[in-house]
Design a protein around this motif. Structure first.
Motif, PDB file in Angstrom:
ATOM      1  N   PRO A 288      -5.592   6.884  -3.847  1.00 47.05           N
ATOM      2  CA  PRO A 288      -6.862   7.232  -3.201  1.00 47.05           C
ATOM      3  C   PRO A 288      -8.106   6.769  -3.941  1.00 47.05           C
ATOM      4  O   PRO A 288      -9.131   6.500  -3.311  1.00 47.05           O
ATOM      5  CB  PRO A 288      -6.801   8.765  -3.130  1.00 47.05           C
ATOM      6  N   ASP A 289      -8.042   6.641  -5.256  1.00 43.47           N
ATOM      7  CA  ASP A 289      -9.228   6.245  -6.013  1.00 43.47           C
ATOM      8  C   ASP A 289      -9.370   4.740  -6.166  1.00 43.47           C
ATOM      9  O   ASP A 289     -10.356   4.262  -6.730  1.00 43.47           O
ATOM     10  CB  ASP A 289      -9.189   6.880  -7.410  1.00 43.47           C
ATOM     11  N   ASP A 290      -8.399   3.979  -5.666  1.00 42.89           N
ATOM     12  CA  ASP A 290      -8.441   2.526  -5.812  1.00 42.89           C
ATOM     13  C   ASP A 290      -9.450   1.926  -4.829  1.00 42.89           C
ATOM     14  O   ASP A 290      -9.560   2.354  -3.676  1.00 42.89           O
ATOM     15  CB  ASP A 290      -7.050   1.937  -5.554  1.00 42.89           C
ATOM     16  N   THR A 291     -10.197   0.936  -5.275  1.00 42.57           N
ATOM     17  CA  THR A 291     -11.244   0.331  -4.447  1.00 42.57           C
ATOM     18  C   THR A 291     -10.904  -1.091  -4.011  1.00 42.57           C
ATOM     19  O   THR A 291     -11.769  -1.821  -3.532  1.00 42.57           O
ATOM     20  CB  THR A 291     -12.577   0.317  -5.214  1.00 42.57           C
ATOM     21  N   SER A 292      -9.636  -1.482  -4.156  1.00 38.77           N
ATOM     22  CA  SER A 292      -9.255  -2.858  -3.831  1.00 38.77           C
ATOM     23  C   SER A 292      -9.553  -3.213  -2.385  1.00 38.77           C
ATOM     24  O   SER A 292     -10.047  -4.298  -2.083  1.00 38.77           O
ATOM     25  CB  SER A 292      -7.763  -3.072  -4.103  1.00 38.77           C
ATOM     26  N   TRP A 293      -9.237  -2.311  -1.464  1.00 42.59           N
ATOM     27  CA  TRP A 293      -9.400  -2.624  -0.046  1.00 42.59           C
ATOM     28  C   TRP A 293     -10.877  -2.770   0.311  1.00 42.59           C
ATOM     29  O   TRP A 293     -11.260  -3.693   1.043  1.00 42.59           O
ATOM     30  CB  TRP A 293      -8.756  -1.526   0.797  1.00 42.59           C
ATOM     31  N   LYS A 294     -11.693  -1.895  -0.207  1.00 41.39           N
ATOM     32  CA  LYS A 294     -13.130  -2.004   0.061  1.00 41.39           C
ATOM     33  C   LYS A 294     -13.670  -3.347  -0.417  1.00 41.39           C
ATOM     34  O   LYS A 294     -14.438  -4.020   0.284  1.00 41.39           O
ATOM     35  CB  LYS A 294     -13.884  -0.856  -0.613  1.00 41.39           C
ATOM     36  N   ALA A 295     -13.250  -3.763  -1.605  1.00 40.37           N
ATOM     37  CA  ALA A 295     -13.701  -5.051  -2.139  1.00 40.37           C
ATOM     38  C   ALA A 295     -13.170  -6.216  -1.308  1.00 40.37           C
ATOM     39  O   ALA A 295     -13.882  -7.204  -1.063  1.00 40.37           O
ATOM     40  CB  ALA A 295     -13.243  -5.195  -3.588  1.00 40.37           C
ATOM     41  N   ALA A 296     -11.937  -6.104  -0.832  1.00 46.09           N
ATOM     42  CA  ALA A 296     -11.344  -7.172  -0.040  1.00 46.09           C
ATOM     43  C   ALA A 296     -12.045  -7.317   1.302  1.00 46.09           C
ATOM     44  O   ALA A 296     -12.297  -8.440   1.774  1.00 46.09           O
ATOM     45  CB  ALA A 296      -9.859  -6.899   0.173  1.00 46.09           C
ATOM     46  N   VAL A 297     -12.380  -6.188   1.917  1.00 47.05           N
ATOM     47  CA  VAL A 297     -13.088  -6.218   3.193  1.00 47.05           C
ATOM     48  C   VAL A 297     -14.462  -6.865   3.016  1.00 47.05           C
ATOM     49  O   VAL A 297     -14.882  -7.706   3.821  1.00 47.05           O
ATOM     50  CB  VAL A 297     -13.221  -4.797   3.767  1.00 47.05           C
ATOM     51  N   THR A 298     -15.152  -6.487   1.971  1.00 45.01           N
ATOM     52  CA  THR A 298     -16.469  -7.061   1.701  1.00 45.01           C
ATOM     53  C   THR A 298     -16.376  -8.570   1.489  1.00 45.01           C
ATOM     54  O   THR A 298     -17.191  -9.340   2.012  1.00 45.01           O
ATOM     55  CB  THR A 298     -17.104  -6.398   0.467  1.00 45.01           C
ATOM     56  N   ALA A 299     -15.376  -8.999   0.739  1.00 47.75           N
ATOM     57  CA  ALA A 299     -15.206 -10.427   0.477  1.00 47.75           C
ATOM     58  C   ALA A 299     -14.956 -11.196   1.762  1.00 47.75           C
ATOM     59  O   ALA A 299     -15.495 -12.299   1.958  1.00 47.75           O
ATOM     60  CB  ALA A 299     -14.063 -10.647  -0.509  1.00 47.75           C
ATOM     61  N   LEU A 300     -14.156 -10.638   2.660  1.00 47.81           N
ATOM     62  CA  LEU A 300     -13.880 -11.323   3.929  1.00 47.81           C
ATOM     63  C   LEU A 300     -15.131 -11.368   4.800  1.00 47.81           C
ATOM     64  O   LEU A 300     -15.432 -12.395   5.424  1.00 47.81           O
ATOM     65  CB  LEU A 300     -12.745 -10.620   4.669  1.00 47.81           C
ATOM     66  N   GLU A 301     -15.877 -10.278   4.820  1.00 45.26           N
ATOM     67  CA  GLU A 301     -17.093 -10.232   5.630  1.00 45.26           C
ATOM     68  C   GLU A 301     -18.147 -11.218   5.128  1.00 45.26           C
ATOM     69  O   GLU A 301     -18.932 -11.761   5.918  1.00 45.26           O
ATOM     70  CB  GLU A 301     -17.665  -8.819   5.633  1.00 45.26           C
ATOM     71  N   GLU A 302     -18.160 -11.462   3.830  1.00 45.74           N
ATOM     72  CA  GLU A 302     -19.159 -12.353   3.249  1.00 45.74           C
ATOM     73  C   GLU A 302     -18.704 -13.807   3.171  1.00 45.74           C
ATOM     74  O   GLU A 302     -19.484 -14.683   2.780  1.00 45.74           O
ATOM     75  CB  GLU A 302     -19.540 -11.850   1.851  1.00 45.74           C
ATOM     76  N   ASP A 303     -17.465 -14.072   3.544  1.00 41.25           N
ATOM     77  CA  ASP A 303     -16.940 -15.435   3.503  1.00 41.25           C
ATOM     78  C   ASP A 303     -17.611 -16.270   4.589  1.00 41.25           C
ATOM     79  O   ASP A 303     -17.554 -15.915   5.764  1.00 41.25           O
ATOM     80  CB  ASP A 303     -15.425 -15.404   3.732  1.00 41.25           C
ATOM     81  N   PRO A 304     -18.269 -17.388   4.245  1.00 40.65           N
ATOM     82  CA  PRO A 304     -18.958 -18.194   5.260  1.00 40.65           C
ATOM     83  C   PRO A 304     -17.987 -18.891   6.215  1.00 40.65           C
ATOM     84  O   PRO A 304     -18.386 -19.277   7.325  1.00 40.65           O
ATOM     85  CB  PRO A 304     -19.741 -19.219   4.424  1.00 40.65           C
ATOM     86  N   ASN A 305     -16.742 -19.061   5.803  1.00 37.96           N
ATOM     87  CA  ASN A 305     -15.735 -19.688   6.661  1.00 37.96           C
ATOM     88  C   ASN A 305     -14.464 -18.830   6.670  1.00 37.96           C
ATOM     89  O   ASN A 305     -13.423 -19.229   6.155  1.00 37.96           O
ATOM     90  CB  ASN A 305     -15.404 -21.099   6.158  1.00 37.96           C
ATOM     91  N   PRO A 306     -14.552 -17.656   7.278  1.00 40.69           N
ATOM     92  CA  PRO A 306     -13.417 -16.727   7.225  1.00 40.69           C
ATOM     93  C   PRO A 306     -12.213 -17.247   8.008  1.00 40.69           C
ATOM     94  O   PRO A 306     -12.364 -17.935   9.029  1.00 40.69           O
ATOM     95  CB  PRO A 306     -13.983 -15.453   7.833  1.00 40.69           C
ATOM     96  N   LEU A 307     -11.033 -16.875   7.549  1.00 43.76           N
ATOM     97  CA  LEU A 307      -9.803 -17.246   8.230  1.00 43.76           C
ATOM     98  C   LEU A 307      -9.382 -16.196   9.258  1.00 43.76           C
ATOM     99  O   LEU A 307      -8.443 -16.411  10.023  1.00 43.76           O
ATOM    100  CB  LEU A 307      -8.674 -17.416   7.220  1.00 43.76           C
ATOM    101  N   GLY A 308     -10.092 -15.075   9.259  1.00 48.36           N
ATOM    102  CA  GLY A 308      -9.753 -14.018  10.189  1.00 48.36           C
ATOM    103  C   GLY A 308     -10.833 -12.953  10.240  1.00 48.36           C
ATOM    104  O   GLY A 308     -11.847 -13.056   9.544  1.00 48.36           O
ATOM    105  N   SER A 309     -10.599 -11.946  11.073  1.00 45.82           N
ATOM    106  CA  SER A 309     -11.546 -10.857  11.207  1.00 45.82           C
ATOM    107  C   SER A 309     -10.813  -9.533  11.029  1.00 45.82           C
ATOM    108  O   SER A 309      -9.619  -9.416  11.325  1.00 45.82           O
ATOM    109  CB  SER A 309     -12.228 -10.885  12.575  1.00 45.82           C
ATOM    110  N   LEU A 310     -11.539  -8.515  10.580  1.00 45.11           N
ATOM    111  CA  LEU A 310     -10.974  -7.200  10.314  1.00 45.11           C
ATOM    112  C   LEU A 310     -11.645  -6.133  11.170  1.00 45.11           C
ATOM    113  O   LEU A 310     -12.871  -6.149  11.360  1.00 45.11           O
ATOM    114  CB  LEU A 310     -11.142  -6.831   8.843  1.00 45.11           C
ATOM    115  N   ARG A 311     -10.834  -5.218  11.672  1.00 45.16           N
ATOM    116  CA  ARG A 311     -11.347  -4.022  12.328  1.00 45.16           C
ATOM    117  C   ARG A 311     -10.619  -2.835  11.710  1.00 45.16           C
ATOM    118  O   ARG A 311      -9.461  -2.936  11.324  1.00 45.16           O
ATOM    119  CB  ARG A 311     -11.062  -4.059  13.832  1.00 45.16           C
ATOM    120  N   SER A 312     -11.304  -1.708  11.634  1.00 49.15           N
ATOM    121  CA  SER A 312     -10.673  -0.507  11.086  1.00 49.15           C
ATOM    122  C   SER A 312     -11.110   0.704  11.879  1.00 49.15           C
ATOM    123  O   SER A 312     -12.172   0.724  12.526  1.00 49.15           O
ATOM    124  CB  SER A 312     -11.054  -0.327   9.601  1.00 49.15           C
ATOM    125  N   LYS A 313     -10.273   1.727  11.846  1.00 45.94           N
ATOM    126  CA  LYS A 313     -10.626   2.994  12.497  1.00 45.94           C
ATOM    127  C   LYS A 313     -10.037   4.157  11.711  1.00 45.94           C
ATOM    128  O   LYS A 313      -9.184   3.964  10.838  1.00 45.94           O
ATOM    129  CB  LYS A 313     -10.129   3.009  13.936  1.00 45.94           C
TER     130      LYS A 313
END
Length: 313
Positions: A288-313
């Motif tokens: 629960p205290d790990d921040t890897s996913w948050k960092a990964a989502v941010t990196a994908l959102e900031e990628d100028p040429n992303p290979l995919g898109s993420l949605r979460s709920k």
């Protein structure tokens, strides 16, 4: 993207751990017709190692999916890969009396693996006492994703549209479901006749899960397009994420292995993204205290040429 470390084990993307592997580890299965063979892979160092039980796609085996299994193991997971009865390595004839039940036997294989942790821990030199049995995830590709999803709470609808037996396993805390097929309302006539188990309900898939779908994954089992593979996300409750890979087909860029025949969309960059995102997701889901996913989502959102898109709920 640099995945974080777990429980002090070195898991830097730049300096993966040495992996040790044992196969076949044999689990007795007298009611299965033949014993269950499993590959066990783990980092050579580190303690309190979390577990991933991986279910392969149709025809593969414990020796498939090296791009994922090796990566996860090198970054701190114990990866357990059973060989299901549909594996080409076993050559089960189509008229074998077990064939109609293979979908169910696959699920039993995963449960048998969890029940056999003592055997597998002892089979790998130096692994004894280093497994964290409280942090277990399941993963799978295609038919393997369907198999894994049942341990997370997915249920097969009967002929009246009612949910069948609950085969979930409370030991499983999270999942990664790669190219998981969608609802059974849109099966082709062939699929509806031959694969009656492909009528899932995702209503009770409550643990966190990452669903990965290919933007160009057109299945011959469905009358719909690639959006069929987003059903597991759309029709499941909260704590789910959906990664849609632009242009990816059913092999998602090559996760079954590099340069294997079934990959129609070879793309190492896609495989790398899946490696990083699945690892980051499981880190955060199990810790629960790990921040890897948050960092990964941010990196994908900031990628100028992303290979995919993420949605979460």
């Amino acid at each position: 993207m640099s995945p974080s470390s777990l429980a002090g084990t070195p898991k830097s993307a730049d300096s993966p751990a040495t992996v040790i592997s044992a196969q076949p580890v044999v689990l007795s299965a007298p009611d299965r017709g033949q014993d269950l063979q499993v590959r066990v892979s783990a980092p050579a160092t580190g303690d309190n190692l979390p577990i991933i039980v991986f279910s392969h796609g149709f025809g593969s085996s414990m020796n498939g999916y090296a791009p994922l299994a090796d990566y996860w193991a090198a970054h701190g997971f114990v990866v357990l890969q059973p060989t299901h009865l549909d594996s080409r390595t076993l050559g089960l004839p189509a008229d074998d009396p077990r064939t109609p039940r293979i979908w169910r036997i696959r699920i039993e294989d995963l449960t048998r693996v969890l029940d056999g942790l003592d055997v597998m821990e002892a089979a790998v030199p130096g692994l004894a006492g280093r497994i964290d049995r409280g942090r277990i995830a399941v993963a799978g590709h295609s038919w393997g994703a369907q198999t894994a999803s049942t341990l997370l709470g997915a249920r097969v609808l009967d002929s009246d549209g009612l949910p069948g037996e609950d085969l979930s396993d409370s030991r499983v805390k999270a999942g990664v479901l790669l190219a998981l097929t969608g609802l059974g309302d849109d099966l082709t006539p062939f699929a509806a006749e031959h694969f009656p188990f492909m009528k899932p309900s995702f209503d009770t898939v409550t643990p966190p899960a990452l669903i990965v779908a290919g933007g160009n994954d057109q299945s011959h089992l469905s009358t719909r397009g690639p959006d069929w593979f987003t059903d597991p996300y759309t029709h499941s409750p909260a704590n789910k994420s959906l990664l849609t890979l632009f242009g990816a087909e059913h092999s998602l860029g090559g996760i079954p292995g590099y340069e294997v025949a079934e990959t129609t969309d070879e793309n190492p960059a896609r495989v790398t993204l899946i490696q990083h995102l699945t690892f980051a997701f499981l880190c955060s889901a199990l810790y629960p205290d790990d921040t890897s996913w948050k960092a990964a989502v941010t990196a994908l959102e900031e990628d100028p040429n992303p290979l995919g898109s993420l949605r979460s709920k």
